[in-house]
Design a protein around this motif. Structure first.
Motif, PDB file in Angstrom:
ATOM      1  N   UNK A  87      -0.537 -12.497   6.543  1.00 40.06           N
ATOM      2  CA  UNK A  87      -1.889 -12.630   5.995  1.00 40.06           C
ATOM      3  C   UNK A  87      -2.594 -13.844   6.579  1.00 40.06           C
ATOM      4  N   UNK A  88      -1.873 -14.953   6.706  1.00 39.75           N
ATOM      5  CA  UNK A  88      -2.463 -16.161   7.283  1.00 39.75           C
ATOM      6  C   UNK A  88      -2.900 -15.924   8.721  1.00 39.75           C
ATOM      7  N   UNK A  89      -2.059 -15.258   9.502  1.00 41.78           N
ATOM      8  CA  UNK A  89      -2.412 -14.948  10.891  1.00 41.78           C
ATOM      9  C   UNK A  89      -3.663 -14.075  10.951  1.00 41.78           C
ATOM     10  N   UNK A  90      -3.726 -13.088  10.092  1.00 40.25           N
ATOM     11  CA  UNK A  90      -4.886 -12.192  10.064  1.00 40.25           C
ATOM     12  C   UNK A  90      -6.142 -12.973   9.699  1.00 40.25           C
ATOM     13  N   UNK A  91      -6.074 -13.784   8.644  1.00 42.98           N
ATOM     14  CA  UNK A  91      -7.234 -14.578   8.225  1.00 42.98           C
ATOM     15  C   UNK A  91      -7.697 -15.526   9.327  1.00 42.98           C
ATOM     16  N   UNK A  92      -6.749 -16.230   9.930  1.00 42.95           N
ATOM     17  CA  UNK A  92      -7.093 -17.193  10.988  1.00 42.95           C
ATOM     18  C   UNK A  92      -7.768 -16.498  12.167  1.00 42.95           C
TER      19      UNK A  92
ATOM     20  N   UNK B  36      -3.719   8.459   7.236  1.00 42.84           N
ATOM     21  CA  UNK B  36      -3.386   9.289   8.402  1.00 42.84           C
ATOM     22  C   UNK B  36      -2.242  10.259   8.141  1.00 42.84           C
ATOM     23  N   UNK B  37      -1.293   9.860   7.303  1.00 45.25           N
ATOM     24  CA  UNK B  37      -0.143  10.726   7.046  1.00 45.25           C
ATOM     25  C   UNK B  37      -0.361  11.657   5.859  1.00 45.25           C
ATOM     26  N   UNK B  38      -1.588  11.698   5.339  1.00 47.35           N
ATOM     27  CA  UNK B  38      -1.915  12.597   4.235  1.00 47.35           C
ATOM     28  C   UNK B  38      -1.564  12.040   2.871  1.00 47.35           C
ATOM     29  N   UNK B  39      -1.061  10.826   2.820  1.00 44.64           N
ATOM     30  CA  UNK B  39      -0.719  10.181   1.552  1.00 44.64           C
ATOM     31  C   UNK B  39      -1.523   8.897   1.414  1.00 44.64           C
ATOM     32  N   UNK B  40      -1.761   8.516   0.164  1.00 41.67           N
ATOM     33  CA  UNK B  40      -2.468   7.272  -0.126  1.00 41.67           C
ATOM     34  C   UNK B  40      -1.965   6.786  -1.480  1.00 41.67           C
ATOM     35  N   UNK B  41      -0.757   6.201  -1.459  1.00 42.62           N
ATOM     36  CA  UNK B  41      -0.096   5.824  -2.702  1.00 42.62           C
ATOM     37  C   UNK B  41      -0.567   4.461  -3.212  1.00 42.62           C
ATOM     38  N   UNK B  42      -0.012   4.021  -4.329  1.00 42.96           N
ATOM     39  CA  UNK B  42      -0.439   2.781  -4.982  1.00 42.96           C
ATOM     40  C   UNK B  42      -0.227   1.563  -4.083  1.00 42.96           C
ATOM     41  N   UNK B  43       0.881   1.510  -3.360  1.00 39.82           N
ATOM     42  CA  UNK B  43       1.133   0.378  -2.470  1.00 39.82           C
ATOM     43  C   UNK B  43       0.082   0.328  -1.365  1.00 39.82           C
ATOM     44  N   UNK B  44      -0.244   1.476  -0.801  1.00 45.44           N
ATOM     45  CA  UNK B  44      -1.260   1.532   0.254  1.00 45.44           C
ATOM     46  C   UNK B  44      -2.628   1.144  -0.291  1.00 45.44           C
ATOM     47  N   UNK B  45      -2.937   1.574  -1.494  1.00 40.13           N
ATOM     48  CA  UNK B  45      -4.211   1.195  -2.109  1.00 40.13           C
ATOM     49  C   UNK B  45      -4.284  -0.309  -2.333  1.00 40.13           C
ATOM     50  N   UNK B  46      -3.171  -0.911  -2.770  1.00 39.23           N
ATOM     51  CA  UNK B  46      -3.131  -2.364  -2.984  1.00 39.23           C
ATOM     52  C   UNK B  46      -3.345  -3.129  -1.687  1.00 39.23           C
ATOM     53  N   UNK B  47      -2.686  -2.684  -0.626  1.00 41.73           N
ATOM     54  CA  UNK B  47      -2.850  -3.346   0.668  1.00 41.73           C
ATOM     55  C   UNK B  47      -4.285  -3.193   1.160  1.00 41.73           C
ATOM     56  N   UNK B  48      -4.852  -2.018   0.974  1.00 40.62           N
ATOM     57  CA  UNK B  48      -6.244  -1.799   1.386  1.00 40.62           C
ATOM     58  C   UNK B  48      -7.172  -2.791   0.672  1.00 40.62           C
ATOM     59  N   UNK B  49      -7.024  -2.907  -0.633  1.00 40.18           N
ATOM     60  CA  UNK B  49      -7.883  -3.803  -1.399  1.00 40.18           C
ATOM     61  C   UNK B  49      -7.659  -5.270  -0.992  1.00 40.18           C
ATOM     62  N   UNK B  50      -6.409  -5.635  -0.763  1.00 39.35           N
ATOM     63  CA  UNK B  50      -6.117  -7.022  -0.351  1.00 39.35           C
ATOM     64  C   UNK B  50      -6.718  -7.300   1.026  1.00 39.35           C
ATOM     65  N   UNK B  51      -6.536  -6.385   1.970  1.00 41.65           N
ATOM     66  CA  UNK B  51      -7.099  -6.583   3.309  1.00 41.65           C
ATOM     67  C   UNK B  51      -8.617  -6.591   3.278  1.00 41.65           C
ATOM     68  N   UNK B  52      -9.190  -5.789   2.425  1.00 44.44           N
ATOM     69  CA  UNK B  52     -10.649  -5.777   2.297  1.00 44.44           C
ATOM     70  C   UNK B  52     -11.127  -7.190   1.893  1.00 44.44           C
ATOM     71  N   UNK B  53     -10.434  -7.806   0.949  1.00 35.72           N
ATOM     72  CA  UNK B  53     -10.798  -9.170   0.527  1.00 35.72           C
ATOM     73  C   UNK B  53     -10.563 -10.179   1.643  1.00 35.72           C
ATOM     74  N   UNK B  54      -9.466 -10.014   2.375  1.00 35.93           N
ATOM     75  CA  UNK B  54      -9.140 -10.953   3.449  1.00 35.93           C
ATOM     76  C   UNK B  54     -10.135 -10.839   4.605  1.00 35.93           C
ATOM     77  N   UNK B  55     -10.487  -9.636   4.965  1.00 37.44           N
ATOM     78  CA  UNK B  55     -11.336  -9.402   6.133  1.00 37.44           C
ATOM     79  C   UNK B  55     -12.807  -9.685   5.847  1.00 37.44           C
ATOM     80  N   UNK B  56     -13.289  -9.343   4.667  1.00 39.40           N
ATOM     81  CA  UNK B  56     -14.726  -9.496   4.400  1.00 39.40           C
ATOM     82  C   UNK B  56     -15.081 -10.764   3.695  1.00 39.40           C
TER      83      UNK B  56
END
Length: 110
Positions: free
Chosen positions: A60-65, A90-110
């Motif tokens: 996460x730190x590398x991504x933010x930097x 892409x694999x046709x699934x979107x589980x809770x872990x993937x949703x959590x990572x999406x939301x976290x990355x959205x906060x980190x990136x934007x």
């Protein structure tokens, strides 16, 4: 090993895609295809090795930097978030872990 200060945009996005694809501890064929469209095989192998050594905080730190250093515009950040969402589904699934990572990355990136 923090090499994010040397990353290009393609390398950063490749690392983000590897991070996202491994949220469920496995990269699907579809996810690997999307990653290979973003970065070449040599860069992919190098980033996979680096990712395997990093803990979550380091990733996460590398991504933010790198996001801050590379000066993404708001539109470019939104496009990156869209690309992340495409990879996550892409694999046709979107589980809770993937949703959590999406939301976290959205906060980190934007």
């Amino acid at each position: 090993m923090n090499t994010s200060n040397e990353w290009t945009r393609d390398v950063l996005e490749g690392y983000i895609f590897i991070y996202v694809a491994n949220v469920d501890f496995k990269e699907s064929y579809e996810e690997r295809e999307i990653i290979s469209d973003k970065i070449d095989a040599e860069t992919s192998a190098r980033l996979h090795r680096e990712f395997a050594k990093d803990n979550d905080y380091e990733s996460i730190t590398k991504i933010q930097d790198a996001i801050a250093r590379l000066g993404y515009t708001e539109d470019e950040k939104e496009q990156l978030i869209e690309d992340v969402k495409e990879l996550l589904t892409a694999d046709g699934e979107y589980d809770a872990a993937e949703q959590s990572v999406y939301l976290a990355l959205r906060r980190i990136i934007t």
